[in-house]
Write an enzyme that holds these catalytic residues in place. Structure first.
Site, short mmCIF file in Angstrom:
data_model
loop_
_atom_site.label_atom_id
_atom_site.label_comp_id
_atom_site.label_asym_id
_atom_site.label_seq_id
_atom_site.Cartn_x
_atom_site.Cartn_y
_atom_site.Cartn_z
N GLN A 1 0.83 -1.19 0.00
CA GLN A 1 0.00 0.00 0.00
C GLN A 1 0.87 1.25 0.00
O GLN A 1 0.59 2.23 -0.69
CB GLN A 1 -0.90 0.00 1.23
CG GLN A 1 -2.15 0.84 1.09
CD GLN A 1 -3.08 0.27 0.04
OE1 GLN A 1 -3.13 -0.93 -0.19
NE2 GLN A 1 -3.82 1.14 -0.61
N HIS B 1 2.24 3.10 -3.24
CA HIS B 1 1.34 3.86 -4.12
C HIS B 1 1.76 5.32 -4.21
O HIS B 1 1.83 5.90 -5.29
CB HIS B 1 -0.11 3.79 -3.62
CG HIS B 1 -0.87 2.62 -4.12
ND1 HIS B 1 -1.18 2.45 -5.44
CD2 HIS B 1 -1.40 1.55 -3.47
CE1 HIS B 1 -1.86 1.33 -5.60
NE2 HIS B 1 -2.00 0.76 -4.41
N GLU C 1 -10.48 1.84 3.14
CA GLU C 1 -10.66 1.38 1.76
C GLU C 1 -10.49 -0.14 1.68
O GLU C 1 -11.33 -0.85 1.15
CB GLU C 1 -9.64 2.08 0.86
CG GLU C 1 -9.67 1.64 -0.59
CD GLU C 1 -8.53 2.23 -1.39
OE1 GLU C 1 -8.60 2.16 -2.64
OE2 GLU C 1 -7.56 2.75 -0.80
N HIS C 2 -9.37 -0.63 2.20
CA HIS C 2 -9.09 -2.07 2.25
C HIS C 2 -8.99 -2.49 3.72
O HIS C 2 -8.32 -1.83 4.50
CB HIS C 2 -7.77 -2.41 1.57
CG HIS C 2 -7.64 -1.86 0.17
ND1 HIS C 2 -6.94 -0.71 -0.10
CD2 HIS C 2 -8.10 -2.33 -1.01
CE1 HIS C 2 -6.98 -0.48 -1.40
NE2 HIS C 2 -7.68 -1.44 -1.98
N ASP D 1 -6.47 -6.17 -5.93
CA ASP D 1 -5.97 -5.09 -6.80
C ASP D 1 -5.91 -5.51 -8.25
O ASP D 1 -6.07 -4.68 -9.15
CB ASP D 1 -4.57 -4.67 -6.36
CG ASP D 1 -4.58 -3.68 -5.20
OD1 ASP D 1 -5.66 -3.17 -4.87
OD2 ASP D 1 -3.50 -3.44 -4.63
N HIS E 1 -52.31 19.99 -7.44
CA HIS E 1 -52.03 18.57 -7.23
C HIS E 1 -53.31 17.82 -6.87
O HIS E 1 -53.60 16.75 -7.41
CB HIS E 1 -51.02 18.39 -6.09
CG HIS E 1 -49.59 18.60 -6.47
ND1 HIS E 1 -49.11 19.82 -6.87
CD2 HIS E 1 -48.54 17.73 -6.51
CE1 HIS E 1 -47.82 19.71 -7.14
NE2 HIS E 1 -47.44 18.46 -6.93
#
Length: 428
Positions: free
Chosen positions: A250, A253, A318-319, A352, A411
């Site tokens: 990770q 990145h 996220e993960h 991934d 209406h």
């Protein structure tokens, strides 16, 4: 929760200067079209392309630059992603003929969007796996016009060969050598060469994210993605080197990528820190990963499983990896995550690339209210209703009373117009 390794404060908000730059870029593309795109492509990517759409000859050249093994790998990953997307699509059904009372039929249709852009980042690495993750679910959903774009390799006029091949394998209808905030603006508002789309999906840098935010409404988006992140819950029963490897996967990145270990065992936590430092010694991407680990890496010690679970649900990563002996105890209580990886065998990097689930996931606590990109991202659930004369006449008094209660006389009268001779129709 006790902190063993502390992280620096994480900047997640878009700064005012970025907002201003992107706003000017969007206005420029909306008003000047392709000429503005050419100027931005030259400025940011060193590209001198006159036309942005990629033709068949260019795609064929890309195939020639990809090895047989690389092509086979791309196709194998695509097959897994497609199979899972097709299985997901089968769970999203239409509703036909539900009747809350006699004479009223209700339902919904599941309709794909007409046109979508799949934005594939360039940046430090050619993220060709993202092309598969975005385009394949769109194709399975039934989107009629699937566009894909990616910036050219710096100083050239062409998209990275593997990215271009992956776009073609995944099934893009139109491919454009274009990236950055200017690409988001072009597909939101349209230019001379580029026809606007209905939905834009895919990750990108801070300028791409901000452009998606500013263009939302003019066009639909999946979500605004921030820096990538992983949270690992470990009980000490696994291998510390495996956890270290996952955290560094990770970290490489970007310098602002986030890796967090929540351990129930202090010795295991310290072993992971030791193993991270050891792996950094010969990691080819250590220049980025070491900076990320130094500033954003975090190691926490939880008193028990309940405290670890509470922290994970609050952080909404996220993960989320469960490196524990009995993951079932944790799973039923975890509800805020982009994607869950169960057990030591299940590396986050499998998701991934090639296991089949999608890697385009919510970050920065967005998992509290949304899941990741999937085939349903490209689908609209649109309701419909149909009434017999008797069904309309039976419902009209209730609707009229509710409308008069809100002060909306027109209406109410529209409902009352259905109170005529109910014998003139036939219930079916």
């Amino acid at each position: 929760m006790r902190t063993i390794k502390e992280a620096a404060p994480r900047k997640t908000a878009i700064d005012k200067e970025t907002r201003r730059i992107v706003e000017v870029m969007i206005e420029n593309v909306a008003s000047r079209g392709d000429q503005a795109l050419r100027e931005y492509s030259a400025l940011f990517d060193g590209s001198s392309r006159e036309r942005f759409r990629v033709g068949k000859d260019e795609i064929d050249r890309a195939y020639d630059r990809v090895s047989r093994e690389e092509l086979a790998d791309i196709r194998a990953a695509a097959a897994n992603i497609r199979a899972f997307a097709e299985a997901q699509r089968q769970t999203i059904g239409e509703l036909d003929g539900f009747s809350p009372r006699e004479g009223i039929r209700l339902g919904h249709r599941v309709i794909p969007v007409e046109a979508a852009l799949c934005y594939v980042p360039g940046g430090n690495y050619p993220l060709y796996s993202t092309a598969l993750m975005l385009i394949i679910p769109a194709r399975v959903a039934g989107v009629k016009r699937i566009c894909a774009c990616s910036p050219t390799v710096k100083g050239t006029n062409e998209i990275d060969a593997k990215t271009l091949v992956a776009m073609d394998v995944a099934g893009a209808d139109e491919i454009y050598a274009l990236g950055g905030a200017q690409a988001i603006a072009a597909f939101s508002y349209g230019t001379e060469e580029i026809k606007a789309v209905d939905l834009i999906v895919g990750p990108g840098n801070q300028f791409v994210a901000e452009a998606k935010r500013q263009c939302y409404g003019q066009v639909g988006i999946d979500f605004i993605a921030g820096p990538s992140e992983v949270l690992v819950i470990a009980d000490g029963s696994g291998d510390s080197r495996t956890v270290a490897a996952d955290l560094l996967a990770q970290a490489e990145h970007a310098p602002n990528a986030k890796g967090i270990l929540v351990s129930l065992d202090e010795k295991f936590a310290r072993d992971v820190i030791r193993d991270v430092e050891a792996e950094l010694a010969d990691l080819p991407t250590a220049d980025i990963a070491a900076l990320s680990w130094r500033d954003q890496g975090e190691v926490l010690l939880a008193a028990d499983a309940a405290e670890a679970i509470a922290y994970a649900n609050s952080y909404a990563p996220e993960h989320l990896e469960l490196n524990v002996a009995e993951p079932g105890i944790y799973q039923e209580h975890l509800h805020n995550y982009g994607s869950l990886f169960v057990g030591q065998n299940t590396a986050e990097v499998f998701g991934d690339y090639a296991s089949g689930t999608n890697h385009t996931l919510p970050t920065v606590r967005a998992a509290r209210y949304t899941g990741g990109l999937y085939v349903g991202t490209f689908l609209k659930t649109c309701t419909w209703q149909e009434m017999t004369p008797a069904g309309a006449a039976g419902l009209a008094p209730l609707v009229a009373r509710l409308a008069y209660g809100e002060g909306l006389a027109a209406h109410a009268r529209a409902a009352e117009a259905r109170l005529g001779d109910i014998t003139t129709g036939t219930d079916e």
